[in-house]
Write a protein that holds these residues in place. Structure first.
Motif, PDB file in Angstrom:
ATOM      1  N   VAL A 190      -1.752   8.862  -1.588  1.00 44.97           N
ATOM      2  CA  VAL A 190      -2.127   9.727  -2.728  1.00 44.97           C
ATOM      3  C   VAL A 190      -1.740   9.071  -4.049  1.00 44.97           C
ATOM      4  CG1 VAL A 190      -2.014  11.891  -1.468  1.00 44.97           C
ATOM      5  CG2 VAL A 190       0.051  11.006  -2.583  1.00 44.97           C
ATOM      6  N   GLY A 191      -1.573   7.759  -3.993  1.00 49.32           N
ATOM      7  CA  GLY A 191      -1.182   7.054  -5.209  1.00 49.32           C
ATOM      8  C   GLY A 191      -2.296   7.006  -6.227  1.00 49.32           C
ATOM      9  N   ALA A 192      -3.439   7.416  -5.859  1.00 46.09           N
ATOM     10  CA  ALA A 192      -4.550   7.388  -6.807  1.00 46.09           C
ATOM     11  C   ALA A 192      -5.525   8.493  -6.449  1.00 46.09           C
ATOM     12  CB  ALA A 192      -5.243   6.042  -6.745  1.00 46.09           C
ATOM     13  N   VAL A 193      -6.437   8.707  -7.350  1.00 45.54           N
ATOM     14  CA  VAL A 193      -7.426   9.756  -7.098  1.00 45.54           C
ATOM     15  C   VAL A 193      -8.295   9.381  -5.898  1.00 45.54           C
ATOM     16  CG1 VAL A 193      -7.517  10.534  -9.449  1.00 45.54           C
ATOM     17  CG2 VAL A 193      -8.979   8.655  -8.738  1.00 45.54           C
ATOM     18  N   PHE A 212       0.194   6.633 -12.490  1.00 44.50           N
ATOM     19  CA  PHE A 212      -0.814   5.785 -13.147  1.00 44.50           C
ATOM     20  C   PHE A 212      -1.555   6.476 -14.297  1.00 44.50           C
ATOM     21  CE2 PHE A 212      -4.879   7.534 -11.757  1.00 44.50           C
ATOM     22  CZ  PHE A 212      -4.452   8.416 -10.779  1.00 44.50           C
ATOM     23  N   VAL A 267       0.848  -1.198   0.000  1.00 44.82           N
ATOM     24  CA  VAL A 267       0.000   0.000   0.000  1.00 44.82           C
ATOM     25  C   VAL A 267       0.875   1.236   0.000  1.00 44.82           C
ATOM     26  CG1 VAL A 267      -1.782   1.244   1.296  1.00 44.82           C
ATOM     27  CG2 VAL A 267      -1.800  -1.259   1.218  1.00 44.82           C
ATOM     28  N   ASP A 268       0.474   2.210  -0.782  1.00 48.13           N
ATOM     29  CA  ASP A 268       1.199   3.480  -0.811  1.00 48.13           C
ATOM     30  C   ASP A 268       1.044   4.174   0.546  1.00 48.13           C
ATOM     31  OD1 ASP A 268       2.200   5.952  -1.394  1.00 48.13           O
ATOM     32  OD2 ASP A 268       0.405   6.616  -2.459  1.00 48.13           O
ATOM     33  N   PRO A 269       2.169   4.424   1.251  1.00 46.56           N
ATOM     34  CA  PRO A 269       2.061   5.001   2.601  1.00 46.56           C
ATOM     35  C   PRO A 269       1.457   6.403   2.615  1.00 46.56           C
ATOM     36  CG  PRO A 269       4.356   4.942   1.863  1.00 46.56           C
ATOM     37  CD  PRO A 269       3.572   4.190   0.847  1.00 46.56           C
ATOM     38  N   THR A 270       1.584   7.127   1.519  1.00 46.60           N
ATOM     39  CA  THR A 270       1.058   8.495   1.513  1.00 46.60           C
ATOM     40  C   THR A 270      -0.433   8.535   1.208  1.00 46.60           C
ATOM     41  OG1 THR A 270       1.467   8.801  -0.842  1.00 46.60           O
ATOM     42  CG2 THR A 270       3.271   9.355   0.655  1.00 46.60           C
ATOM     43  N   SER A 325       1.260  10.783  -8.416  1.00 44.04           N
ATOM     44  CA  SER A 325       1.591   9.451  -7.891  1.00 44.04           C
ATOM     45  C   SER A 325       1.866   9.569  -6.410  1.00 44.04           C
ATOM     46  CB  SER A 325       2.822   8.882  -8.599  1.00 44.04           C
ATOM     47  OG  SER A 325       3.955   9.627  -8.247  1.00 44.04           O
ATOM     48  N   GLY A 326       1.974   8.419  -5.760  1.00 45.40           N
ATOM     49  CA  GLY A 326       2.315   8.394  -4.346  1.00 45.40           C
ATOM     50  C   GLY A 326       3.824   8.363  -4.191  1.00 45.40           C
ATOM     51  N   GLY A 351       1.451   2.164  -5.920  1.00 44.89           N
ATOM     52  CA  GLY A 351       0.821   3.482  -5.910  1.00 44.89           C
ATOM     53  C   GLY A 351       1.781   4.601  -6.272  1.00 44.89           C
ATOM     54  N   TYR A 373      -8.456  17.692 -11.260  1.00 45.60           N
ATOM     55  CA  TYR A 373      -7.296  17.373 -10.419  1.00 45.60           C
ATOM     56  C   TYR A 373      -6.070  18.227 -10.737  1.00 45.60           C
ATOM     57  CZ  TYR A 373      -9.833  13.208  -8.939  1.00 45.60           C
ATOM     58  OH  TYR A 373     -10.772  12.361  -8.425  1.00 45.60           O
ATOM     59  N   SER A 412       5.823   1.262  -3.513  1.00 44.81           N
ATOM     60  CA  SER A 412       4.545   0.574  -3.740  1.00 44.81           C
ATOM     61  C   SER A 412       4.050   0.849  -5.157  1.00 44.81           C
ATOM     62  CB  SER A 412       3.514   1.074  -2.724  1.00 44.81           C
ATOM     63  OG  SER A 412       3.205   2.406  -3.012  1.00 44.81           O
ATOM     64  N   GLY A 436      -4.036   2.793 -10.304  1.00 46.04           N
ATOM     65  CA  GLY A 436      -4.734   4.019  -9.957  1.00 46.04           C
ATOM     66  C   GLY A 436      -5.809   3.771  -8.917  1.00 46.04           C
TER      67      GLY A 436
END
Lengths: 117, 337
Positions: free
Chosen positions: A112-115, B136, A107-110, B125-126, B132, B109, B130, B188
């Protein structure tokens, strides 16, 4: 971000030249390279603008040196059909690999990896 | 083809098809936004612009699946032929819906701060290692560019000038676009919401598409691999009774292109088995209005002389044919007569 800015600037420049070229091509050039475009209406010409803007270097070469298209006996599309089959043997493997990475890759720790909403 | 180009060669069927497709898109987006605003309320509420972005995105993905299914379905059953005749319009509609999704997402966005919205969105992106952390939006943008190129070159003008061979290779880029869209979803939305629904939908979609394409491909492979030896220039195409009225079988002599052997009201005819338009398999077509009709886009040829009806001037080679003891014999000497 700088890399993306450069890429977008180059793409924008390419398409801006393409847009100018496309106006000239659909009004004059299309009928030089294809007799069926002679007398075609503005609906067809407008529809040809996006493709002309995207493929302008190739069209410019064709326009500069128009060659008569020689109609030959149509070729069998055996190669395409076999590539279709091969592609669909590979695509499911790619899909499973991408989805597995997305699902199991952590899992992305922040967060914000996605909308998000 | 020899006829002045028109923007869209609409006829009554194509208009009906396009209206139904447009109505389905409008209904899908309206239902998605309506149900979404009812289901996601309170703390988990999703704003209207985000619901619209998602509705358009999901709609484009569903449409792409339908577009990709039509080809193999038409090879497996004649019932899907009307869908195949109109597939180009559905493909262009898919691009327009995907473009609306991308435009709305970029405005929503990417318009914070003074940076270029496209740059903001494409680098979203994150962090860390990961999935994430992957930008994406990039695979989504690549898919959109492929769909644009396909929509922009969908007119017959491009087919005639690029040539069927190159045109088809360009349009096979849709497979790359499909894989990119899977990446866009998996890296995403699947990162912000680890919902099993996305996982199942992507895998079921991929399974359905690959199953249909492989089934149709294996069937075509078996048919293409079969060649028959000619005896003194004549090849046995099979029993006359085995060819349904208005349909054809394909025969192929070693080293020659396939030949479509049609049974029609006027008797039996054999014509070159590859359509002059996009190389479609004419043996999989039918006789409609007295003409052999390609299953891919409905291009027609008269079975007796291989000529396209006016105003077109294409002509396919024909082959001498005779029926001996209930068996259809085709003379194959070169590709033309």
């Amino acid at each position: 971000m700088a890399g993306m800015d450069w890429f977008l600037a180059i793409l924008g420049g390419y398409l801006a030249i393409g847009a100018v070229f496309a106006v000239a091509f659909v009004t004059r050039g299309a009928e030089r390279i294809d007799a069926n475009a002679r007398g075609a209406g503005w609906g067809f010409r407008l529809m040809a603008v996006p493709g002309s803007a995207a493929l302008w270097p190739w069209l410019a070469m064709k326009w500069a040196r128009p060659r008569r298209v020689v109609t030959l006996t149509p070729r069998d599309t055996l190669a395409h059909r076999r590539v279709h089959l091969l592609a669909w043997c590979v695509i499911p493997l790619l899909v499973v690999a991408i989805v597995a990475w997305g699902w199991l890759g952590g899992v992305d720790p922040t967060g914000v990896g996605a909308v998000s909403p | 083809m020899s006829a002045t180009y028109r923007a869209v060669n609409w006829n009554a069927h194509k208009k009906k098809y396009d209206l139904i497709a447009l109505a389905c898109v409008a209904l899908f987006v309206a239902v998605y936004v309506g149900v979404g605003s009812l289901v996601f309320r309170g703390n988990g509420a999703i704003s209207a612009p985000v619901l619209a972005i998602r509705a358009l995105g999901v709609c484009a993905v569903v449409m792409l699946h339908v577009v990709l299914m039509i080809g193999p379905m038409a090879r497996l059953t004649h019932l899907a032929a009307p869908l195949l005749y109109n597939r180009r319009h559905l493909g262009v509609m898919t691009f327009v819906v995907a473009l609306a999704h991308a435009a709305l997402a970029t405005l929503y966005y990417g318009s914070f701060g003074g940076a270029n919205p496209l740059t903001v969105v494409l680098t979203m992106s994150g962090s860390g290692a990961s999935p994430g952390a992957f930008p994406f939006v990039v695979p989504g943008a690549v898919a959109l560019m492929v769909l644009f190129l396909m929509a922009a070159t969908s007119h017959d003008f491009w087919l005639a000038n690029l040539g069927a061979w190159w045109w088809k290779w360009i349009h096979m880029g849709v497979y790359g676009a499909y894989v990119c869209i899977v990446g866009h979803l998996a890296l995403g939305v699947m990162q912000s919401e680890k919902s099993v629904v996305y996982l199942v939908m992507i895998l079921v979609g991929a399974g359905l598409l690959s199953g249909l394409h492989i089934a149709a491909g294996v069937r075509a492979w078996k048919r293409d691999a079969r060649t028959d030896d000619a005896v003194q220039g004549w090849i046995d195409a099979g029993a006359l009774d085995a060819i349904p009225m208005g349909c054809a079988i394909s025969v192929r002599a070693r080293g020659h292109a396939p030949v479509a052997v049609y049974r029609h009201e006027g008797g039996v005819s054999a014509i070159h088995g590859v359509c002059a338009h996009q190389g479609g398999p004419l043996a999989e077509g039918r006789v409609v209005g007295g003409c052999v009709t390609c299953p891919w886009h409905g291009y027609q040829y008269k079975p007796e002389d291989g000529c396209a009806p006016a105003p077109y001037d294409d002509k396919l080679a024909t082959h001498e044919v005779k029926v001996v003891d209930g068996r259809v014999m085709v003379r194959i000497e070169g590709d033309s007569r």
